[in-house]
Design an enzyme around this catalytic site. Structure first.
Site, PDB file in Angstrom:
ATOM      1  N   ASP A   1      57.979  28.886  30.474  1.00  0.00           N
ATOM      2  CA  ASP A   1      58.178  27.434  30.375  1.00  0.00           C
ATOM      3  C   ASP A   1      58.233  26.854  31.786  1.00  0.00           C
ATOM      4  O   ASP A   1      59.212  26.235  32.182  1.00  0.00           O
ATOM      5  CB  ASP A   1      59.485  27.178  29.603  1.00  0.00           C
ATOM      6  CG  ASP A   1      59.695  25.715  29.274  1.00  0.00           C
ATOM      7  OD1 ASP A   1      58.747  24.924  29.436  1.00  0.00           O
ATOM      8  OD2 ASP A   1      60.817  25.364  28.865  1.00  0.00           O
TER       9      ASP A   1
HETATM   10  C1  SPV Z   1      62.275  22.494  25.203  1.00  0.00           C
HETATM   11  O1  SPV Z   1      62.410  22.709  24.014  1.00  0.00           O
HETATM   12  O2  SPV Z   1      61.306  22.889  25.833  1.00  0.00           O
HETATM   13  C2  SPV Z   1      63.268  21.729  25.938  1.00  0.00           C
HETATM   14  C3  SPV Z   1      64.638  21.788  25.516  1.00  0.00           C
HETATM   15  O3  SPV Z   1      62.916  21.140  26.935  1.00  0.00           O
HETATM   16  S1  SPV Z   1      65.339  23.032  26.434  1.00  0.00           S
HETATM   17  O4  SPV Z   1      64.638  24.246  26.193  1.00  0.00           O
HETATM   18  O5  SPV Z   1      66.698  23.050  25.961  1.00  0.00           O
HETATM   19  O6  SPV Z   1      65.288  22.663  27.834  1.00  0.00           O
HETATM   20 MG    MG Z   2      61.168  21.689  27.682  1.00  0.00          MG
END
Ligand code: SPV
Ligand code: MG
Length: 545
Positions: A60
């Site tokens: 991510d």
């Molecule tokens: C996501 O779901 O990618 C988010 C929320 O941004 S979190 O993972 O809590 O950052």
């Molecule tokens: Mg996110």
């Protein structure tokens, strides 16, 4: 008359954002999960960066490009009718990237985007959050302003995510930022926290005092009763990653089990049936569309080939095999016939065998065996084939195992509007001159230019018609539409039940149909077929094929 359109997805998202009650979005990361979210009853979808990147198998951290995310969003939007809120990370760059993003999202049917006040490339908030650098407030406001200016649909929403708590700043910084973003045109604030209790988000909500809607992501404070969020007046709670996390457990379990067992027995009852995948994909809609758009006969026709006789006139050639298996250009006659049917889209073919049935063994055909072939004729063979396949949902083509033909013949029949049709060759004199057995026909009118406008119908079919009554030679092709098949089947069965008809041929059936009031449409043609009766015909067939 005006047709009332359902509200746009953008409008529906705005209604969720501005509604007085607490609303929920559930995470989806591809078309099928988006559909599952909608079917469960949710009013909106969170296309989260964590799960979208994870389903691609990357981190991510903007490792998947924003256009790869966009591609997936398009599948999700196409698969659903509820609005999608994209987790747009930082907006993938500066103000310029954000305004292009907004335009592209609108084009792909995405209702809203959330951008967070960090720098590109970002990292997930739950990985070393306090090391993460926040964006300069003014620079981030330029992203918001440019995005708002870019949207074509007034209802498209930009949610701004305040990462002050994540990065280790306090409530003051969170409020200062939220205020600036609000002034820059943000439609709502997502206040994020990595604590296991909702203290930060509740404190923010209290001080913010409803200046704009507030969205939360309770991933870490999952133990908090939802009533607390509702009472605090939050606008939307996002369940941000729960479909992927549940799928991971199920998939790991299934993978390990199949690997261990090397069979499917212990998983089959625990997983979705294939039918459920078809349903989620909307397979039935495609079937309906095929009915509407595809030529009917192509998808819904079957054929019966009558090939029981030996063909003694071919002498030695049919000592080991029936005539239909005699080779022409290296392939049995039957194979040429099957190819012509296949080329016309007709795959379901039943062959009636009689003489040396085991010698007729081409693949992908079904067979009906007429054991009385020596004492019966075509009508009985046809009756057996119809008994063997009682399906009346398809149009039926009937032809002989010793007649090879050009696909054109089937096209002529396929285009017929009449329930029962035959093809008749206008060049019948050659057969008369050669004295060969043939099925001659008398029709309501001979072939002429007029028959193009005024269709001809059969009056009589026989081998011994007087020459002055012959209009053509029937080549054994018959098409019966599915609507006429029950009647046709009844006539064939009634005739075959009469011992006097043991040796009846198909031309007897045709005449009998006419006598019973059926209209048998005649399509005149010239050539394009060959009846293989003699050795001479086998040679001719070589050049025909
Ligand atoms: C996501 O779901 O990618 C988010 C929320 O941004 S979190 O993972 O809590 O950052
Ligand atoms: Mg996110």
């Amino acid at each position: 008359m005006s047709v009332r359109q359902p509200p746009r997805k953008t409008t529906r998202f705005r209604q969720l954002l501005n509604s007085t009650g607490l609303e929920f979005l559930l995470e989806a990361h591809n078309g099928i999960t988006a559909k599952i979210v909608e079917e469960a009853g949710f009013s909106g979808i969170w296309a989260g960066g964590l799960c979208m990147s994870a389903q691609y198998g990357v981190r991510d951290s903007n490792e998947a490009s924003w256009t790869q995310v966009l591609e997936m969003l398009e599948f999700m939007a196409d698969a659903t009718t509820i609005p999608i809120l994209l987790d747009g990370d930082t907006g993938y760059g500066n103000f310029n990237n954000v305004r292009r993003l907004v335009r592209k999202l609108e084009q792909r049917g995405v209702a809203a985007v959330c951008i967070e006040d960090k720098l590109y490339p970002k990292t997930n908030s739950f990985i070393d959050g306090d090391k993460q650098q926040l964006a300069d407030v003014d620079e981030f406001c330029s992203r918001i302003k440019a995005g708002k200016d870019a949207q074509a649909d007034d209802d498209f929403a930009i949610i701004t995510r305040v990462e002050a708590f994540i990065a280790g700043w306090g409530l003051g910084e969170a409020l200062r930022r939220a205020e600036a973003y609000h002034a820059a045109g943000s439609d709502g604030i997502l206040i994020h926290s990595a604590l296991s209790r909702p203290t930060e988000v509740l404190a923010f909500q209290k001080e913010w005092a409803g200046r704009s809607p507030v969205v939360i992501v309770p991933t870490k404070y999952h133990g908090t009763p939802t009533e607390v969020f509702r009472e605090a007046g939050f606008s939307i709670a996002i369940w941000a990653n729960h479909l992927l996390r549940s799928a991971v457990v199920a998939m790991q379990d299934t993978a390990r089990t199949i690997f261990r067992d090397q069979n499917l027995q212990s998983v089959e009852d625990r997983i979705a049936p294939v039918k459920e995948l078809f349903r989620l994909q909307g397979a039935s809609e495609l079937q309906e569309a095929e009915e509407r758009y595809l030529p009917r006969q192509q998808a819904r026709s079957r054929a019966v080939i009558l090939a029981a006789s030996r063909g003694s006139a071919l002498g030695e050639l049919t000592e080991q095999r029936p005539k239909t298996m005699v080779k022409v250009r290296g392939r049995p006659l039957l194979s040429h016939i099957v190819s012509a049917y296949n080329a016309a889209g007709i795959k379901r073919i039943n062959v009636v065998r009689g003489y040396l049935p085991e010698a007729v063994d081409l693949p992908a055909l079904t067979y009906t065996d007429n054991r009385d072939y020596a004492d019966t004729s075509e009508l009985v063979s046809l009756a057996m084939a119809l008994d063997a396949d009682p399906d009346d949902s398809m149009d039926l083509y009937v032809s002989y195992g010793d007649v090879i033909f050009n696909r054109y013949i089937l096209d002529a029949l396929r285009e017929s509007d009449d329930e029962i049709s035959i093809v008749v060759d206008t060049e019948w004199r050659e057969s008369v001159n050669r004295g060969r057995a043939a099925d001659y026909v008398t029709c309501t009118q001979p072939h002429s230019r007029r028959t193009f406008y005024q269709p001809a119908f059969l009056e009589r079919a026989a081998e011994d018609l007087p020459e002055d009554r012959i209009h053509g030679e029937w080549m054994g092709f018959l098409r019966v539409s599915s609507s006429a098949l029950p009647r046709f089947r009844a006539v064939v069965a009634a005739m075959a039940a009469d011992p006097a008809n043991r040796l009846a041929k198909l031309h007897h059936l045709l005449s009998s149909l006419v006598d019973r009031g059926e209209r048998v449409r005649v399509h005149y043609t010239t050539g394009h077929w060959l009846d293989v009766d003699s050795l001479e015909d086998v040679v001719a067939a070589g050049s025909f094929a």
